[in-house]
Write an enzyme that holds these catalytic residues in place. Structure first.
Site: not given
Ligand code: AMP
Length: 392
Positions: A7, A14, A88, A177, A203, A206-207, A236, A326, A328-329, A379
């Site tokens: 990526n 990455k 990617r 995504h 999903h 951040n996005g 956003r 981020g 969601g998980e 991904e």
């Molecule tokens: P991603 O773009 O999928 O990497 O998601 C990043 C975002 O996930 C971060 O900016 C956080 O807002 C959120 N995130 C990551 N870990 C946690 C957590 N333990 N609790 C709440 N939000 C989290």
């Protein structure tokens, strides 16, 4: 087979090397600040993390260091052991509805999509070129973020704007995504041993984007012509009334590009809370009674919940709802709040089961009309698996 998943961003690269079909991760890493000074890379190997500060003038330098690391750490004895490289690519326009082996024609078509993704596609193509010149005999595959969504129907991907904008300039919903949505869909179908599932995948990172999928076909996704549309995200805005753009241009004496930049980088959780785009900071703010953090989180959750209700209708009733990325998980607060906002659909989130992070698991109660799962996205693995399927 040894497949490298790549990526490439404008100043980063990455990678993860997989052994397939075993899905074993052999080595992974990230090159950062390529071409902008103070560059370095980190490598994860055998559970250890190594950081090296090196001069990375361009992506070719990063690829050279990557190859040296593979050899020095004896991940491979010889670079010929690499069977394929998957890349990617953010935008495939209307030209690509699935992953493809890269040749001159594909590169030309991906280059033509640059006007649709002026920041991402050039960076992705730079990464491809660096690997193609370093390893010209290894097959390379392009995996597009937009490809999965090409299965949408015309009435769902078109906007209510002059039809000529679509015909002349390709103005339509593309969605993003796609690789993540496809990975989550595949994973949940495997769990249910049913490849015809009707799924709403959320999903939320951040996005963020949601996707309604029926038997592998995308019915709708929340991002649009660009990733700015849909639900409220980290920075956003998500959906807005476009008329506010010239209004703010006049009020703040800004150009159109500056206002779009505000909508991309200064809005969402960050813009509403005035605190942060990171939901961990927002959750801390909520604990400390910060009203704007509460408001930001409520707005994000409501925008997701409302799309879930719409998608449930489009699907004629979803079989499963999945959370990934981020938030969601990892954010139990976000999942629980969204769950309570869709209780009219008969969704019941089990508080105890929901007290979990980053793990494939069911989080709904037995009395929930629609089961709800966390499905960690991957991904990189999806890119590697597509590459494996195309070259094996
Ligand atoms: P991603 O773009 O999928 O990497 O998601 C990043 C975002 O996930 C971060 O900016 C956080 O807002 C959120 N995130 C990551 N870990 C946690 C957590 N333990 N609790 C709440 N939000 C989290």
């Amino acid at each position: 087979m040894k497949i490298l998943s790549v990526n490439a961003g404008s100043s980063s690269l990455k990678f993860t090397l997989f052994e397939l079909p075993e899905k074993k991760e052999l080595i992974s890493g990230t090159f950062e600040k390529i071409g902008i000074g103070n560059s370095f890379y980190t490598i994860k190997l055998n559970g250890e993390k190594i950081k090296r500060e090196v001069d990375l003038k361009n992506h070719e330098d990063a690829v050279k260091h990557l190859m040296d690391e593979l050899l020095e750490n004896k991940v491979v004895e010889n670079l010929d052991e690499l069977d394929g490289i998957g890349h990617r690519l953010v935008h495939g326009g209307q030209k690509f509805s699935e992953s493809v082996i890269i040749n001159d024609e594909v590169l030309k078509a991906a280059t033509e999509c640059i006007e649709l993704a002026p920041i991402h596609n050039p960076a992705n193509i730079t990464g491809i070129s660096a690997f193609m010149s370093a390893l010209p005999n290894i097959p390379q595959v392009a995996v597009f973020d937009t490809a999965f969504h090409q299965s949408m129907d015309r009435e769902d991907y078109l906007y209510g704007v002059p039809y000529e904008w679509y015909e002349k300039y390709g103005v339509r919903r593309y969605g993003f995504h796609g690789t993540s949505h496809r990975y989550v869909y595949k994973t949940i179908c495997e769990e249910f041993k049913n490849d015809k599932l009707k799924v709403i995948n959320c999903h939320i990172g951040n996005g963020s984007s949601l996707c309604a999928i029926n038997a592998g076909k995308v019915l709708h996704t929340t991002m649009g012509f660009t990733p700015l549309a849909g639900v409220i995200m980290g920075t956003r805005s998500g959906d807005i009334d476009p008329s506010m753009i010239p209004f703010i241009m006049k009020k703040e004496n800004k150009t159109c590009e500056q206002v779009i930049d505000d909508l991309n980088k200064k809005s969402g959780l960050l813009g509403i809370s005035g605190v942060s785009s990171d939901s961990r900071d927002i959750e801390d703010g909520i604990e400390n009674g910060n009203d704007r953090c509460m408001l930001a989180n409520d707005m994000l959750c409501k925008s997701v919940a409302n799309y879930i209700a719409v998608y449930n209708n489009m699907l004629g009733g979803a079989d499963v709802i999945t959370f990934t990325a981020g938030l969601g998980e990892n954010s139990k607060l976000t999942r629980e709040t969204i769950g309570s906002l869709i209780s009219s659909l008969g969704v019941v989130i089990d508080k105890e089961k929901n007290d979990v992070r980053g793990k494939f698991t069911k989080i709904s109660g037995d009395d929930s009309k629609i089961p709800v799962y966390i499905v960690p996205t991957n991904e990189e693995l999806m890119i590697a698996e597509d590459t494996y399927e195309l070259i094996k």
